[in-house]
Design a protein around this motif. Structure first.
Motif: not given
Ligand code: 5AD
Ligand code: SF4
Ligand code: FES
Length: 364
Positions: A69, A136, A159, A161, A199, A229, A231, A319
């Motif tokens: 993604y 990060r 994260r 995810e 995400i 969110p 995208i 991203i």
């Protein structure tokens, strides 16, 4: 008369615990204003009106991973790559301090160019200027995390995810959910303030799986949870072939609105379940809605991470499309976000904003 939703919200606001089924009920709400209101009250009660700003330095958009993604994935040949050299990173951090920021977040793709030695030097230089420092930079070994921690890094964001095995395998090829969980355990063990998150809205992701993600974040327990969110990025395979599909194009806005709203609900539930953690109003929220970060701050969030990267690199850290602030300067972002925060009656914190664990820890 109380509806079952009122009962769930009251229970969450008092006990800070919900079952997976109860979380799912909240995530399924069409009208979720009572949920975000409850989260806003809990935020106010535990954390007051202060918003912590974290200056974000995106120092390299090279990434060795290939998350399906993400625009930084290594197989994305369209993206122009950049690296900022250590001395310049340290300079950017000093500049960020001059704008009044108390925390620096160093963010990059998984880029092996930055050896442990280089990173240790960057971390220890920045730490000389009395700033909190968050990393990060992805998955590392225990020894690497330890070296960064010993050099003075305070916090680490990674994260998860998604905790759904199937989705994880589909979207994060070459990576493993168990290793990611192990990384988070290591980060926690080393005494970092531990940030994670998910995400929201990946095609195929269900609300039930998100409910499980929320319980996972609580089980760690995280000190910070970032919710973004999903995208669509046209330069990634998730989008492949869909550009020609007219129906997809018309449904895209609706899909992204839904991801925005689900993300708000996830943030609100997290606030109810973990009343004193740090929750950022993420950049991706503002990408989908011009008031996205403000709405998030009124739905449980208490942190914003303004961009402190300079020049073209802002645009190149792509991203997803439509990223905000790509033509702005660190000074402009600092001024802009401060005004936005004040406009809703909140204040910009003058502290480093470590996770203040509530004195009453019964909820944990
Ligand atoms: N939309 C929204 N967020 C994304 N991320 C990666 N790709 C996307 C996308 N297309 C998020 C992931 C990752 C962080 C760097 O950006 O959650 O952790
Ligand atoms: Fe790399 Fe992170 Fe993007 Fe995955 S999500 S490709 S690890 S920058
Ligand atoms: Fe960057 Fe508003 S925060 S211009």
């Amino acid at each position: 008369m109380n509806t079952d939703i009122d009962l769930i919200l009251n229970k969450a606001a008092l006990e800070h615990f919900l079952t997976e089924k109860e979380i799912l009920r909240l995530l399924e709400l069409k009208d979720f204003s009572a949920l975000t209101c409850a989260a806003d009250s809990v935020r106010q009660k535990y954390l007051g009106d202060e918003v912590h700003l974290r200056a974000l330095i995106e120092f390299s958009n090279y990434c060795g991973q290939n998350c399906v993604y993400c625009g930084l994935r290594r197989d994305n040949r369209v993206l122009e790559r950049y690296r900022i050299e250590p001395d310049e990173i340290i300079e950017l951090a000093k500049k960020a301090k001059s704008y009044g920021y108390k925390t620096i977040v160093l963010q990059s793709g998984e880029d092996r160019y930055y050896s442990v030695e280089k990173l240790v030097k960057i971390i220890s230089e920045i730490k000389k200027s009395d700033m909190a420092l968050t990393l990060r930079i992805g998955e590392k070994t225990y020894e690497e995390y330890k070296a960064f921690r010993d050099a003075g890094a305070d916090r680490y964001l990674l994260r998860i995810e998604t905790t759904d095995e199937e989705l994880y395998a589909k979207y994060d090829p070459g990576m493993s959910l168990s290793n990611r969980k192990q990384c988070l355990e290591n980060i926690k063990k080393l005494g970092y303030e531990t940030g994670s998150g998910i995400i929201v809205g990946l095609p195929g992701q269900t609300l039930q799986s998100i409910a499980k993600d929320i319980l996972y974040l609580k089980s760690i327990p995280v000190d910070m949870a970032g919710i973004g969110p999903f995208i669509y990025n046209p330069d990634t395979p998730v989008y492949c072939g869909k550009t020609q599909n007219l129906e997809f194009k018309t449904r895209l806005k609706e899909f992204e609105k839904n991801n925005f709203e689900t993300s708000l609900k996830v943030m609100a539930v997290l606030r109810l379940l973990m009343p004193d953690i740090n929750i950022p109003a993420t950049t991706a929220m503002e990408t989908l809605n011009p008031q996205g970060r403000i709405i998030a701050l009124q739905s449980g969030a208490n942190v914003v991470m303004p961009n402190a990267t300079e020049g073209e690199r802002r645009k190149q850290y792509a991203i997803y499309p439509g990223k905000i602030c790509i033509s702005d300067t660190p000074a402009k972002c600092s001024f802009c976000i401060t005004n936005k925060i004040k406009s809703i009656g909140r204040t910009v914190s003058q502290h480093q904003g470590f996770h203040k664990k509530a004195i009453n820890k019964e909820y944990i």
